[in-house]
Design a protein around this motif. Structure first.
Motif, PDB file in Angstrom:
ATOM      1  N   TYR A   1      62.876  48.537 116.462  1.00 32.68           N
ATOM      2  CA  TYR A   1      63.706  49.215 117.482  1.00 32.68           C
ATOM      3  C   TYR A   1      63.548  48.114 118.490  1.00 32.68           C
ATOM      4  O   TYR A   1      64.423  47.916 119.301  1.00 32.68           O
ATOM      5  CB  TYR A   1      63.020  50.401 117.848  1.00 32.68           C
ATOM      6  N   ARG A   2      62.266  47.616 118.492  1.00 28.42           N
ATOM      7  CA  ARG A   2      61.885  46.390 119.692  1.00 28.42           C
ATOM      8  C   ARG A   2      62.917  45.093 119.447  1.00 28.42           C
ATOM      9  O   ARG A   2      63.355  45.006 120.411  1.00 28.42           O
ATOM     10  CB  ARG A   2      60.541  46.140 119.699  1.00 28.42           C
TER      11      ARG A   2
ATOM     12  N   GLU B   1      66.034  44.348 121.964  1.00 31.27           N
ATOM     13  CA  GLU B   1      65.916  42.877 122.972  1.00 31.27           C
ATOM     14  C   GLU B   1      67.206  42.364 122.437  1.00 31.27           C
ATOM     15  O   GLU B   1      67.957  41.735 123.481  1.00 31.27           O
ATOM     16  CB  GLU B   1      64.809  42.167 122.303  1.00 31.27           C
ATOM     17  N   LEU B   2      67.746  42.454 121.292  1.00 33.96           N
ATOM     18  CA  LEU B   2      69.091  41.858 120.812  1.00 33.96           C
ATOM     19  C   LEU B   2      70.070  42.571 121.562  1.00 33.96           C
ATOM     20  O   LEU B   2      71.088  41.813 122.002  1.00 33.96           O
ATOM     21  CB  LEU B   2      69.258  42.080 119.366  1.00 33.96           C
TER      22      LEU B   2
ATOM     23  N   VAL C   1      73.657  41.351 128.346  1.00 41.68           N
ATOM     24  CA  VAL C   1      73.785  40.279 129.602  1.00 41.68           C
ATOM     25  C   VAL C   1      74.796  39.344 129.501  1.00 41.68           C
ATOM     26  O   VAL C   1      75.408  38.848 130.322  1.00 41.68           O
ATOM     27  CB  VAL C   1      72.268  39.622 129.547  1.00 41.68           C
ATOM     28  N   LEU C   2      75.060  38.880 128.090  1.00 46.33           N
ATOM     29  CA  LEU C   2      76.017  37.794 127.664  1.00 46.33           C
ATOM     30  C   LEU C   2      77.506  38.455 128.092  1.00 46.33           C
ATOM     31  O   LEU C   2      78.147  37.638 128.714  1.00 46.33           O
ATOM     32  CB  LEU C   2      75.821  37.469 126.196  1.00 46.33           C
ATOM     33  N   LEU C   3      77.491  39.603 127.650  1.00 41.81           N
ATOM     34  CA  LEU C   3      78.779  40.186 127.976  1.00 41.81           C
ATOM     35  C   LEU C   3      79.214  40.896 129.192  1.00 41.81           C
ATOM     36  O   LEU C   3      80.220  41.285 129.522  1.00 41.81           O
ATOM     37  CB  LEU C   3      79.414  41.128 126.844  1.00 41.81           C
TER      38      LEU C   3
ATOM     39  N   SER D   1      70.009  31.944 131.083  1.00 37.73           N
ATOM     40  CA  SER D   1      69.091  32.336 130.072  1.00 37.73           C
ATOM     41  C   SER D   1      69.015  33.846 129.800  1.00 37.73           C
ATOM     42  O   SER D   1      69.643  34.589 130.810  1.00 37.73           O
ATOM     43  CB  SER D   1      67.487  32.070 130.668  1.00 37.73           C
ATOM     44  N   PRO D   2      68.605  34.244 128.890  1.00 35.64           N
ATOM     45  CA  PRO D   2      68.682  35.823 128.308  1.00 35.64           C
ATOM     46  C   PRO D   2      67.719  36.384 129.249  1.00 35.64           C
ATOM     47  O   PRO D   2      67.759  37.641 129.319  1.00 35.64           O
ATOM     48  CB  PRO D   2      68.286  36.000 126.953  1.00 35.64           C
ATOM     49  N   ALA D   3      66.812  35.929 129.950  1.00 32.89           N
ATOM     50  CA  ALA D   3      65.727  36.750 130.582  1.00 32.89           C
ATOM     51  C   ALA D   3      66.338  37.043 131.860  1.00 32.89           C
ATOM     52  O   ALA D   3      65.805  37.900 132.666  1.00 32.89           O
ATOM     53  CB  ALA D   3      64.416  36.005 130.641  1.00 32.89           C
TER      54      ALA D   3
END
Lengths: 377, 207
Positions: A106-107, A111-112, A118-120, A349-351
């Motif tokens: 699940y974690r 995260e994915l 964020v990307l979309l 950055s993904p963060a």
């Protein structure tokens, strides 16, 4: 002299039956006027406004009755837990080992998912606060399905808040007083919940009918959008309920009508959680959210086929010729689809938090192309 | 010396089994040995057959609405207690107080169960009026006739409820649920019989 001899109207008997009938008719007229004037079906806050004081008093009395029952029930459960603690502990340890694997999965998935969002630049729903409460009174008849819970406006509850328990959706708040709220169950005859089928994303309306299995009406899609056992979730349409609350599973009734086997039927609705969700106005910065591009705009377009390009060009040409000489010939011959779509905001950055979409400046040359693409598509 | 003569046992007592004898004693204690409750001056006042039963009906409604989880997924029954009173009161005697009390109890149910205002008032008044009309045909008849009339009264009440709910919400309520509540309400026929037994002939002035 006998009793009654001095009464001149001794033989004039009051037609009491007729008198009572007239009184009954008068009460019926008043009741009919009340019934016609009641706006309970409208489900607005004003319709339940005059019931707040009564609910407060009724909940107090029911709390007095239910408290000793709950006390005895808790003690009984405590004794049962004491005697079955060892075997239960063994089972729970096995479950923990199994669930730890799911937790790690699940974690990773969460995260994915967050990265994709964020990307979309997807619009996500904000966290919703909730308040726990206990059900103190219930009406389970076929004409009314309501509950009184011991939390009210003093704890921040408001009209329309969704109510859930550990299994799924219970209902929504339709009346609030400082200490007590009235919850309209999803099984009530005036309850309408916009739902969707988790497997096919098909929309439907769940209509309560006083029983434990509300009907599914207005099911959108073909005949295969609904199968027995499909999970039913709230769709969030209309902004009454947040999207994705578990409701139940689809079943076909003996009358051939699709119904929902509610998850809340699996156990008593004792403790509930009231979500302080109101409607779409809770979304942060609505003006920015509305400027967020659609996912279909962000994703790369499918490769155009030759036939489609020819058709698009011919339609564009026709539009250009119709609109006059203002549009250049370059606009009609170019492939405007890719030019007109807004680009996704670059993410370093993904963060990084969800980037707020910036207003995309209209490109100079393709402005006319944009109009051409709109008219051509 | 002659042996003391035993009193001959009556034929009914002699033929009774012990369980039947217990049942007979219970029946006697319930219905025969009890004198009707009297108000001041030996008169059955309105509080005896109107007010106290009404309060008990409200109390029973409150108690049965308690959210108590029962084993095996069962719930407490939810009978409409005032229907029994709406049927029994006009049989005992016509009264001006009874419809007013029934109206108040109907309003209580509307508020307490979250129904549209006037919903239960209309249903109770319909039962009361219908029973008042057929009163002379019911009083003095066999118990089974009373039970049959009460069944029709319950049927009338719930038929009206279904019609009004359909008019109000546009949805026909689930008939299985209607039948469940109808059955629970019909079981209150015991209350009707007890009320009639205690108060039907208690006031000789009216008869």
């Amino acid at each position: 002299m006998r009793y009654g001899d001095n009464q001149p109207f001794e033989h004039l008997k009051l037609p009491i039956t007729w008198g009572v009938m007239i009184l009954v008719a008068a009460i019926c007229v008043v009741a009919a006027l009340l019934f016609l004037g009641d706006r309970r079906g409208g489900l607005d806050a004003a319709a339940y406004g005059n019931r707040a004081g009564f609910d407060r008093a009724a909940a107090k009395s029911n709390n007095l009755l239910s408290t000793p029952a709950h006390f005895v029930s808790d003690r009984t459960n405590g004794i049962e837990d004491y005697f079955f603690a060892v075997s239960e502990n063994r089972v729970l340890k096995q479950k923990i080992v199994e669930l730890e694997r799911y937790r790690d999965e699940y974690r990773k998935a969460r995260e994915l998912n967050r990265r994709y969002e964020v990307l979309l630049n997807l619009r996500t729903e904000p966290e919703v606060e909730s308040v726990s409460a206990r059900s103190v009174s219930v009406s389970r008849g076929p004409f009314n399905n309501n509950r009184l819970i011991d939390a009210g406006s003093s704890r921040g509850l408001a009209f329309g808040n969704p109510v859930i328990n550990e299994h799924g959706l219970v209902g929504r708040v339709v009346g609030v007083s400082p200490d007590v709220s009235r919850v309209l169950m999803v099984t009530d005859v005036v309850s309408r919940v916009p739902v969707m089928v988790a497997r096919t994303d098909a929309r439907a309306m769940m209509v309560g009918d006083g029983g434990g299995f509300p009907r599914l009406e207005f099911v959108r899609g073909g005949p295969d959008v609904l199968k027995k056992g499909d999970q039913i979730l709230t769709s969030g349409d209309g902004g009454i309920f947040p999207r994705g609350l578990p409701v139940g599973e689809a079943r076909r009734g003996v009358d051939g009508v699709w119904r929902v086997d509610l998850y809340t039927n699996r156990g008593p609705v004792d403790l509930v959680k009231v979500m302080k969700f109101k409607d779409f106005s809770q979304l942060p910065r609505a003006e920015e959210v509305l400027r967020t591009p659609l996912v279909t705009d962000v994703l790369p377009p499918p490769p155009p086929t030759a036939a489609a390009t020819t058709h698009s060009a011919s339609v564009s040409s026709a539009t250009v010729s119709a609109s006059g000489a203002a549009v250049s010939s370059a606009a009609s011959s170019a492939s405007p689809v890719t030019v007109a779509r807004p680009r996704p905001t670059p993410v370093s950055s993904p963060a990084v938090q969800t980037p707020r979409p910036q207003p995309v400046p209209a490109p100079e040359a393709p402005a006319s192309a944009s109009s051409a693409s709109v008219s051509g598509g | 010396m002659l042996a003391p003569q035993r009193r001959p046992r009556s034929s009914s007592t002699r033929s009774m089994t012990p369980s039947a004898s217990r049942r007979a004693r219970l029946y006697k204690a319930l219905f025969e040995n009890r004198t009707p409750r009297r108000g001041s001056g030996g008169i059955v006042g309105p509080q005896d057959w109107l007010l106290y039963p009404a309060l008990l009906a409200v109390l029973a409604t409150l108690v049965l609405a308690t959210d108590l989880p029962l084993p095996f997924g069962l719930d407490l029954p939810e009978p409409v207690w005032p229907v029994a009173l709406a049927f029994a009161w006009p049989l005992i005697r016509p009264s001006f107080i009874a419809p007013v009390l029934l109206g108040l109890m109907g309003l209580f149910l509307d508020y307490f169960w979250g129904a549209p205002l006037g919903f239960y008032v209309i249903g109770l008044m319909a039962v009361h009026a219908a029973t008042l009309i057929i009163r002379s045909y019911i009083v003095g008849q066999d118990t089974w006739v009373v039970i049959g009339a009460y069944t029709l009264a319950v049927l009338l009440f719930f038929t009206l409820g279904v019609i009004m709910t359909t008019l109000d919400s546009g949805v026909v309520p689930r008939l299985i649920s209607v039948f469940e509540q109808m059955l629970a309400t019909w079981c209150l026929v015991v209350v009707v019989l007890i009320l009639l037994e205690r108060f039907l002939n208690s006031d000789v002035r009216f008869n």
